[in-house]
Structures are given as structure tokens and as C-alpha cells.
Design an enzyme around this catalytic site. Structure first.
Site, mmCIF file in Angstrom:
data_model
loop_
_atom_site.group_PDB
_atom_site.id
_atom_site.type_symbol
_atom_site.label_atom_id
_atom_site.label_comp_id
_atom_site.label_asym_id
_atom_site.label_seq_id
_atom_site.Cartn_x
_atom_site.Cartn_y
_atom_site.Cartn_z
ATOM 1 N N LYS A 1 0.862 -1.188 0.000
ATOM 2 C CA LYS A 1 0.000 0.000 0.000
ATOM 3 C C LYS A 1 0.895 1.233 0.000
ATOM 4 O O LYS A 1 1.807 1.323 0.814
ATOM 5 C CB LYS A 1 -0.860 0.043 1.266
ATOM 6 C CG LYS A 1 -2.023 -0.903 1.236
ATOM 7 C CD LYS A 1 -2.850 -0.752 2.496
ATOM 8 C CE LYS A 1 -2.170 -1.337 3.702
ATOM 9 N NZ LYS A 1 -2.990 -1.455 4.891
ATOM 10 N N GLY B 1 -11.711 -4.878 9.353
ATOM 11 C CA GLY B 1 -11.834 -5.609 8.090
ATOM 12 C C GLY B 1 -11.413 -4.780 6.881
ATOM 13 O O GLY B 1 -11.378 -5.274 5.761
#
Ligand code: R5P
Length: 310
Positions: free
Chosen positions: A190, A222
Site C-alpha cells: 500500500k 476488516g
């Protein structure tokens, strides 16, 4: 040897006691009107090797305090050795100072557990292995990998599987699983190219037409998993499943997972799943009772625990 269980995970406590074929120790936990916790150990533990099971999961502070008070009660009852069995060690993500004038709460919690009178700690997939060093008492960090790899072999043909670390920080953990099931490894990287720009997900490794297995220690909101699943499917993965040791599942995680493109989220019962979690179509739970049970019986018999993972 005696086995006691706090209130965080009675189902796992029951399963471990059945696996070990021993009765659970009798203890009562009461609350005063102002919510102070009071513990009464209702059987003799003098000179015994005592194990206390408690995950410091939600409500974290209550479960932590209950564990500390149980340890104190056992110590004052002359237990010979007290092992705190903490399948999910809450506060583990606070393992360093993220900025000036901030705490290292994982170290504080380790000090509290030791100060209460624990002689050993048995835990599972610590967020960072070096937290073992926060304790000045022997600490065994177990791995859910044997349980997870057994499940993967039962559900997937491993030639088409790639184990994926959802971030660069989890590569060591993911590599250990990939090695164990003899599969390839990929990494989701990321990156925010410039401040204010949205994050870009780069995939390192070949995942085209593969069954991707995301592997991490914790699923909390999540967000990490669902974003990684989108990125992997967008880059040509055939399917994405997540294997995660600790299902914290807070902050809307359950609906986020059930509406996501994840084929399945597989968690362990290190944190007791709620009824709501058990009803979600794409969440499955693996039991770690036998793994923890084996580690307890080996500790009691002064045998090797690390050989469980050979
Ligand atoms: C972080 O370093 C952990 O390993 C997990 O990736 C993180 O806690 C998951 O959080 P969430 O589910 O909220 O994205």
C-alpha cells in the site's frame, strides 16, 4: 495441574478441558455494584501447577482486570506455578511509541501480568514476536499455522494457491505459511504517492488466475482485508480467501466482510465469536483447543513446546 478459565472465552475453555480430559477449576467471578471484580477460587490449589485461560479481548479492560485478579487470587492461594494462557493478547498493537509523549501499552500490560504473579505466559500469534521480550518471565508464543495449513490442504489444491501478505509488515508471517504449504508468496504494497492522494495498491508477485489466501494476525475493522481483496481481484486473482488468527471484528467489520468480495474469512476461536459472527455466510471458525491443550500439557510435563511446530 489445574486449569481455570476466565469469562472471555468459556467455549474454548470447555473445549481445552475436554481435550485434556481434566475438570475445569472452580472459581467464581462476582461484580460489586460499582463493577469492581471479585474472584473466589473455590478449590485448593496449594502447590499446584495452575493454568488460567483468558483472552484480553473486548471488553479488553474488564477481561484484563479479571485475569490480573484471578492470578492474584491464585498466588495468594499458594499455587506453585501460574501460567497465564492468553490466546489473544490485547494491547499488542501498542508495542512502540508512534510519536512523542505516547505510551508503550503492550509493555505496561506485560508488567501488570508479571506483577500480579504470573510465572509463565502462553500466547498465540503475537502481533510482534518481540513482545515476548516485554515479559521477564518465560513466554511461549504459539503459532496457528499448523491448524491453518491443515485447513488449507483440506480445501484447496495447493498448486494453484498463493499466500498473500496484506501489507509489507506481515511478510515474515505469510512466508512461514507459504513455506509450510509449499506455495508461492505475494505481497500487497500500500502506498500513498503524495500527501492527500488516495492509497495505491501494488501487488508484488504473480496472482493471475490464482486462489489467493490473505494471511494476517488480526482482522479488526476488516478494512485491510476488503481493500486487499478488491485489489487482488482487480489484478486477475481467481478467488480471495482470508485466514486470520484473531477475529477482533469490531467497527462494522461483520457487515463489511459479509458484503465484500472475499470468498471466505477463516478465523480461529482465540477470541470467542459472537452469535452474529457465527451466522455470517462467509465467515468460518477453526478451533485452536487442541493446539493450546497440547502446549499446556507439554508445559506441565516440562516437555518441548516448540516441537509442536516441527
Ligand atoms: C496490523 O498491523 C495488523 O496486522 C492488521 O493488519 C490490522 O490490525 C487489521 O486491521 P483492520 O482489519 O482494521 O484493517
Amino acid at each position: 495441574m489445574k486449569f481455570f478459565c476466565g469469562n472471555s472465552n468459556p467455549c474454548l475453555g470447555h473445549d481445552i478441558a475436554s481435550y485434556l480430559n481434566i475438570p475445569q477449576g472452580k472459581a467464581e467471578v462476582h461484580r460489586f455494584a460499582d463493577q469492581e471484580i471479585f474472584v473466589e477460587i473455590q478449590e485448593n490449589v496449594r502447590g499446584q501447577d495452575v493454568f488460567v485461560l483468558q483472552s484480553t479481548s473486548y471488553p479488553t479492560n474488564d477481561h484484563l482486570m479479571e485475569l490480573l485478579i484471578m492470578i492474584d487470587a491464585l498466588r495468594r492461594s499458594s499455587a506453585r506455578r501460574i501460567t497465564a494462557v492468553i490466546p489473544y493478547f490485547g494491547y499488542a498493537r501498542q508495542d512502540r511509541k508512534p510519536g512523542p509523549r505516547t505510551p508503550i501499552s503492550a509493555k505496561l500490560v506485560a508488567n501488570l501480568i508479571t506483577g500480579a504473579g504470573a510465572n509463565r505466559v502462553l500466547t498465540l500469534d503475537l502481533h510482534a514476536g518481540q513482545i515476548q521480550g516485554f515479559f521477564d518471565i518465560p513466554t511461549d508464543n504459539l503459532y496457528a499455522v499448523p491448524v491453518i495449513s491443515r485447513d488449507i490442504k483440506a480445501h484447496y489444491s495447493t498448486e494453484n494457491v498463493v499466500v498473500v501478505s496484506p501489507d509489507v509488515g506481515g511478510v515474515v508471517r505469510a512466508r512461514a505459511l507459504a513455506k509450510r504449504i509449499e506455495s508461492l508468496l505475494a505481497i500487497v504494497d500500500k502506498r500513498r504517492e503524495k500527501p492527500g492522494e488516495s492509497e495505491v495498491m501494488n501487488i508484488i508477485g504473480d496472482i493471475t488466475d490464482k486462489d489467493c489466501l490473505l494471511f494476517d494476525d488480526i482482522v479488526d475493522s476488516g478494512g485491510t482485508l476488503c481493500n486487499a481483496a478488491e485489489a487482488l481481484l482487480g489484478k486477475g486473482a481467481r478467488s480471495v480467501t482470508a485466514y486470520i488468527t484473531h477475529g477482533v471484528l469490531a467497527r462494522g467489520a461483520v457487515s463489511r466482510i459479509s458484503e465484500s468480495k472475499l470468498k471466505e474469512l477463516v478465523i480461529t476461536d482465540s477470541i470467542q465469536p459472537t452469535v452474529n459472527i457465527k451466522q455470517v455466510h462467509n465467515i468460518r471458525i477453526l478451533s485452536i483447543a487442541s493446539l493450546i491443550g497440547d502446549a499446556i500439557s507439554r508445559t506441565a510435563a516440562e516437555q518441548s513446546v516448540s516441537s509442536l511446530f516441527d
